[in-house]
Each structure stands twice: as C-alpha cells, then as structure tokens.
Design a protein around this motif. Sequence first.
Motif, mmCIF file in Angstrom:
data_model
loop_
_atom_site.group_PDB
_atom_site.id
_atom_site.type_symbol
_atom_site.label_atom_id
_atom_site.label_comp_id
_atom_site.label_asym_id
_atom_site.label_seq_id
_atom_site.Cartn_x
_atom_site.Cartn_y
_atom_site.Cartn_z
ATOM 1 N N VAL A 1 1.142 -1.480 -0.098
ATOM 2 C CA VAL A 1 0.129 -0.191 -0.537
ATOM 3 C C VAL A 1 0.691 1.458 0.077
ATOM 4 C CG1 VAL A 1 -2.313 0.924 1.119
ATOM 5 C CG2 VAL A 1 -2.076 -1.819 0.846
ATOM 6 N N GLN A 2 2.382 1.529 0.735
ATOM 7 C CA GLN A 2 3.191 2.403 0.932
ATOM 8 C C GLN A 2 2.717 2.387 -0.907
ATOM 9 O OE1 GLN A 2 7.071 2.159 1.916
ATOM 10 N NE2 GLN A 2 6.325 0.991 4.074
ATOM 11 N N ILE A 3 3.367 2.056 -1.877
ATOM 12 C CA ILE A 3 3.711 1.762 -2.958
ATOM 13 C C ILE A 3 2.422 2.211 -3.878
ATOM 14 C CG2 ILE A 3 4.910 0.553 -5.281
ATOM 15 C CD1 ILE A 3 6.338 0.344 -3.085
ATOM 16 N N TYR B 1 -1.845 -12.133 3.875
ATOM 17 C CA TYR B 1 -1.945 -13.557 3.952
ATOM 18 C C TYR B 1 -0.566 -14.274 4.217
ATOM 19 C CZ TYR B 1 -6.596 -12.946 3.196
ATOM 20 O OH TYR B 1 -7.553 -12.145 2.329
ATOM 21 N N ARG B 2 -0.181 -15.530 4.650
ATOM 22 C CA ARG B 2 1.010 -16.310 4.775
ATOM 23 C C ARG B 2 0.458 -17.727 4.812
ATOM 24 N NH1 ARG B 2 5.662 -12.375 7.333
ATOM 25 N NH2 ARG B 2 4.587 -10.800 6.642
ATOM 26 N N CYS B 3 1.622 -18.774 4.403
ATOM 27 C CA CYS B 3 1.263 -20.044 4.640
ATOM 28 C C CYS B 3 1.856 -20.885 5.646
ATOM 29 C CB CYS B 3 1.690 -20.639 3.081
ATOM 30 S SG CYS B 3 1.042 -22.250 2.257
ATOM 31 N N HIS C 1 -4.114 -10.232 9.977
ATOM 32 C CA HIS C 1 -4.118 -8.770 9.755
ATOM 33 C C HIS C 1 -2.333 -7.271 10.440
ATOM 34 C CE1 HIS C 1 -8.242 -9.644 10.369
ATOM 35 N NE2 HIS C 1 -7.947 -9.077 9.439
ATOM 36 N N GLN C 2 -2.415 -6.725 9.438
ATOM 37 C CA GLN C 2 -1.360 -5.285 9.518
ATOM 38 C C GLN C 2 -1.614 -3.982 9.814
ATOM 39 O OE1 GLN C 2 1.500 -6.405 7.008
ATOM 40 N NE2 GLN C 2 2.785 -7.653 8.321
ATOM 41 N N VAL C 3 -0.705 -3.817 9.831
ATOM 42 C CA VAL C 3 -1.464 -1.842 9.549
ATOM 43 C C VAL C 3 0.209 -0.961 9.097
ATOM 44 C CG1 VAL C 3 -1.889 0.469 10.777
ATOM 45 C CG2 VAL C 3 -3.364 -0.956 11.805
ATOM 46 N N GLU C 4 0.162 -0.556 8.181
ATOM 47 C CA GLU C 4 1.727 0.088 7.519
ATOM 48 C C GLU C 4 1.144 0.970 8.104
ATOM 49 O OE1 GLU C 4 3.283 -1.930 6.331
ATOM 50 O OE2 GLU C 4 5.163 -0.417 5.284
ATOM 51 N N VAL C 5 2.063 2.585 8.250
ATOM 52 C CA VAL C 5 2.119 3.720 8.756
ATOM 53 C C VAL C 5 3.484 4.166 7.808
ATOM 54 C CG1 VAL C 5 2.501 5.126 10.574
ATOM 55 C CG2 VAL C 5 1.586 3.190 10.926
ATOM 56 N N TYR D 1 17.203 -5.982 9.604
ATOM 57 C CA TYR D 1 17.096 -6.003 8.054
ATOM 58 C C TYR D 1 15.819 -6.114 7.740
ATOM 59 C CZ TYR D 1 17.816 -7.243 3.218
ATOM 60 O OH TYR D 1 17.665 -6.366 2.306
ATOM 61 N N PHE D 2 15.433 -4.756 6.978
ATOM 62 C CA PHE D 2 14.410 -5.234 5.546
ATOM 63 C C PHE D 2 14.501 -4.274 4.418
ATOM 64 C CE2 PHE D 2 12.015 -4.548 10.180
ATOM 65 C CZ PHE D 2 11.549 -6.164 10.346
ATOM 66 N N PRO D 3 14.553 -4.946 3.451
ATOM 67 C CA PRO D 3 14.831 -4.539 2.450
ATOM 68 C C PRO D 3 14.102 -3.319 1.891
ATOM 69 C CG PRO D 3 13.889 -6.873 2.262
ATOM 70 C CD PRO D 3 13.792 -6.708 3.364
ATOM 71 N N GLY E 1 8.383 -4.022 12.970
ATOM 72 C CA GLY E 1 9.596 -3.368 12.091
ATOM 73 C C GLY E 1 9.458 -2.267 11.463
ATOM 74 N N SER E 2 10.225 -1.650 11.703
ATOM 75 C CA SER E 2 10.593 -0.368 11.138
ATOM 76 C C SER E 2 11.760 -0.211 10.364
ATOM 77 C CB SER E 2 10.554 1.038 12.318
ATOM 78 O OG SER E 2 11.758 0.639 12.994
ATOM 79 N N GLY E 3 11.423 1.597 9.978
ATOM 80 C CA GLY E 3 13.113 1.705 9.288
ATOM 81 C C GLY E 3 12.967 3.161 8.245
ATOM 82 N N PHE F 1 9.878 7.730 7.029
ATOM 83 C CA PHE F 1 9.957 6.663 7.536
ATOM 84 C C PHE F 1 8.285 5.361 7.294
ATOM 85 C CE2 PHE F 1 8.087 9.388 10.624
ATOM 86 C CZ PHE F 1 6.629 8.819 10.708
ATOM 87 N N ALA F 2 8.462 4.382 7.487
ATOM 88 C CA ALA F 2 7.790 3.236 7.548
ATOM 89 C C ALA F 2 7.859 2.705 8.728
ATOM 90 C CB ALA F 2 7.985 3.169 5.916
ATOM 91 N N PHE F 3 6.849 1.941 9.305
ATOM 92 C CA PHE F 3 7.061 0.547 9.515
ATOM 93 C C PHE F 3 5.559 0.025 9.286
ATOM 94 C CE2 PHE F 3 5.468 4.679 12.353
ATOM 95 C CZ PHE F 3 3.584 3.846 12.945
ATOM 96 N N GLY F 4 5.409 -1.323 10.481
ATOM 97 C CA GLY F 4 4.293 -2.271 9.997
ATOM 98 C C GLY F 4 4.361 -3.051 10.992
ATOM 99 N N LEU F 5 2.819 -2.976 11.920
ATOM 100 C CA LEU F 5 2.595 -4.278 13.057
ATOM 101 C C LEU F 5 1.563 -5.107 12.739
ATOM 102 C CD1 LEU F 5 0.045 -2.585 14.013
ATOM 103 C CD2 LEU F 5 1.611 -0.752 14.405
HETATM 104 N N1 DAH Z 1 6.304 -5.506 5.523
HETATM 105 C C1 DAH Z 1 6.851 -5.843 6.826
HETATM 106 C C2 DAH Z 1 6.578 -7.504 7.635
HETATM 107 O O1 DAH Z 1 5.129 -7.236 7.005
HETATM 108 C C3 DAH Z 1 6.972 -5.450 8.005
HETATM 109 C C4 DAH Z 1 7.503 -4.395 8.296
HETATM 110 C C5 DAH Z 1 8.822 -3.599 8.701
HETATM 111 C C6 DAH Z 1 7.434 -3.258 7.740
HETATM 112 C C7 DAH Z 1 9.344 -2.309 8.559
HETATM 113 C C8 DAH Z 1 8.070 -1.820 7.159
HETATM 114 C C9 DAH Z 1 9.184 -2.016 7.782
HETATM 115 O O2 DAH Z 1 7.201 -0.672 6.773
HETATM 116 O O3 DAH Z 1 9.618 -0.204 8.127
HETATM 117 O O4 DAH Z 1 6.792 -8.581 7.611
#
Ligand code: DAH
Length: 361
Positions: free
Chosen positions: A188-190, A214-216, A227-231, A267-269, A302-304, A324-328
């Motif tokens: 959703v960032q993209i 979704y993940r196997c 569920h996740q929230v992306e910020v 590390y996150f890509p 996770g964040s960065g 910045f971005a993070f996902g929980l």
């Molecule tokens: N997308 C990651 C995951 O599902 C979580 C995440 C990590 C989102 C770091 C972020 C980030 O935006 O900066 O595991």
Amino acid sequence: MSEIDALKIQLESLQREALAAFAEAEGLNALQALRVHYLGKKGALTEVLKGVGKLPPADRPVIGKFVNQAKQALAVALDAMEVELAVKAKAERIEAERIDVTLPGRNRPKGALHPVQQGLDELTAIFAQMGFDVAEGPEIEDEFHNFDALNIPPEHPARAMHDTFFIKDMKNDEGTEPMLLRTHTSPVQIRAMKRFVAEGGEPPLAVVAPGRVYRCDYDVTHSPMFHQVEVFKVDRDVSLAHLKGVLQHFLSTYFEKDVAIRLRPHYFPFTEPSAEVDIGCVFCAGKGCRICKGSGWIEVLGSGMIHPNVLRSVGIDSNEFSGFAFGLGVERMVMLKQGIPDLRLFFENDVRFLSRMGVAK
Ligand code: DAH
C-alpha cells in the motif's frame, strides 16, 4: 304395547341420548354437528316424525305434541351448551394470550465487532488523529507491488512458494506476472505513493494502511490470514527521530501508559536503516517474566527509513525527500493489550472467548 307408547319410548330414549351427547360436546363445532344430527332436516327427530304419519289420525296430535316438546327441550339444551362452550373458548383464548407483566424481560444478546476489528479500528484511529490519511490496497496483489517495488529481489526468501499464496491461473493485466495474496500491507506504500505522485502531489505524505494479509503458516503465533497496519511518512528531512517520536506517542497511546521503547538494528529490504521495535514488557514492567522470556522487552513491529530504491520506484526524488515506515501485526498488538495467550483463539469462534472480549453474550 300401543304404537303411540312405542313412539313415546323411542322419543324419550332419543332425548336422553341427545342430552348426554350435548353435555359431552368438546367444542362449538362438535355441538353444531350434534344439532344437525338431532334437529336437522334429515335428523333423528325428523325420522321419528315420519312414524307419526302411520298412526291413526286421532293419535297424531298427541304424539305431535310430544315431538314438539322434545324438539323444544333439545333446542334449549343446545343453546345453553353453546353459551357455555363459547364462554370456555373465550377464557382459553384469553389465557393463551395473557401477558404476564411481572415476568423478567427477555435478554436479547447484542453482537459487537470482533476483537481484531476493534483493534484495527483503534490503531487506525490513533494515526488518523495524528494526521495520517487512511488508505487501503487490494488483497490480491501482483509481484511488483508486493515485492519488486519494495526492493525485495526475486531470490529473497519471502518470495519462496512456502510463504506466499500464489493464485493459480491468474496473471496481472499485462499477463506478465503471477498474482498472489499480499503477504504484508507494505504494497500500500507503493500504491499510495504512486497515486499521490500521479495526482501531482508533492510530499509531505503521511498514510496509515490497515488490512488483511496472508501467509502460508499456522501455529500458536501464526495464522494464514492476519491483519497488519502499515504506517509511513515522506517529507523533506524526515529522520529516525521522527520515526521514534511517532512510535513513542503511538505505543503509549495504544497501551494507555508510558511505555519504554527500544529500536534494535535489523534488516528489511524496503528500509535502510531498519530496526525492530521493542516495548518494555507490559506484563512485568521490564522486570522479566515468562511472556518477555526474562528479557524485559517485547518485540512489537518492524520499522526503518524508506529505502531510496523504494522512493525511486514510485518516482519520488530520494535526494530531496526521505521517509520513515513501519508495519505491525494487529493480532499481536491486541494479544499484548488484552493478555490473550494464543493467536488461534481469534479465529475459532469460541463463544466463551468472544463473550469475554465483549463480542457475544
Ligand atoms: N512488511 C513487514 C512485514 O510484513 C513489516 C514492516 C517492517 C513494515 C518494516 C515496514 C517496515 O514498513 O519499515 O514483515
């Protein structure tokens, strides 16, 4: 015995029989049938009257009088019985419809939103209040948005078949890529950045994106759907300090206390640098317990700083802007706040669990 006596006896026994039958009639319909049976045109009394024709003319008036008296007696008895049965039927109807105003009221169980949905709404609202726009993206994604644009190269383990649900026989519009169930809300960032740029927008851009992923995977801490929230936020001069400030405010608001936070290099890509974020254990206040495995810290997200390659993939100049971005994980956040021990409880529809969560009574 004279004919007249015989007729009299016949009449008397008929009358006795009729009165007994009337007294036993079960209802108004049965009584009406008896009326027809005894007094009707083809009824029993009419039959007796036919016998009168055979009598000598002198006897006819005598027996005629008897028949009329019998008729009269039966009619009176029928009418009385009819009144009695009508009264009884009405009483029964009233009894059946009686409303007992002293009975306690009936409890109508009220439903509520599922605890995960409540968590999702609560988390989203905190960011909306901080000025982030709410955005959503599709749950069926292409590889570009889920992986490539997020700087996840083809050989990255997240792209391996065992993590990702690919959709059989489905390709993107160009027919070049397989489609999949998104493995995180980061695409959703993209999508949000691309839309923003396409509409001629200039950062700042601040977005919160809640949704299903979704993940196997399935065990005590993993569910194939969660569920996740992306910020994320993009602007000039966005730094780690902004990230940490937003996290501190958000986590303290969500947990309703001043939680300690710690950023651990990771590390996150799609972020550089990246950090995992821990909070001081909300169960033992950092002293160390079973839940935080004695460390006093619990990992929550996770964040960065958004990787320049990600900004580039959507046409934002990474020399001018940063973000910045993070996902929980929402289930995890709700589990921590509510003290829920097993993720699977959310998806088993067990009323004992749901009613404790205020969902069902
Ligand atoms: N997308 C990651 C995951 O599902 C979580 C995440 C990590 C989102 C770091 C972020 C980030 O935006 O900066 O595991």
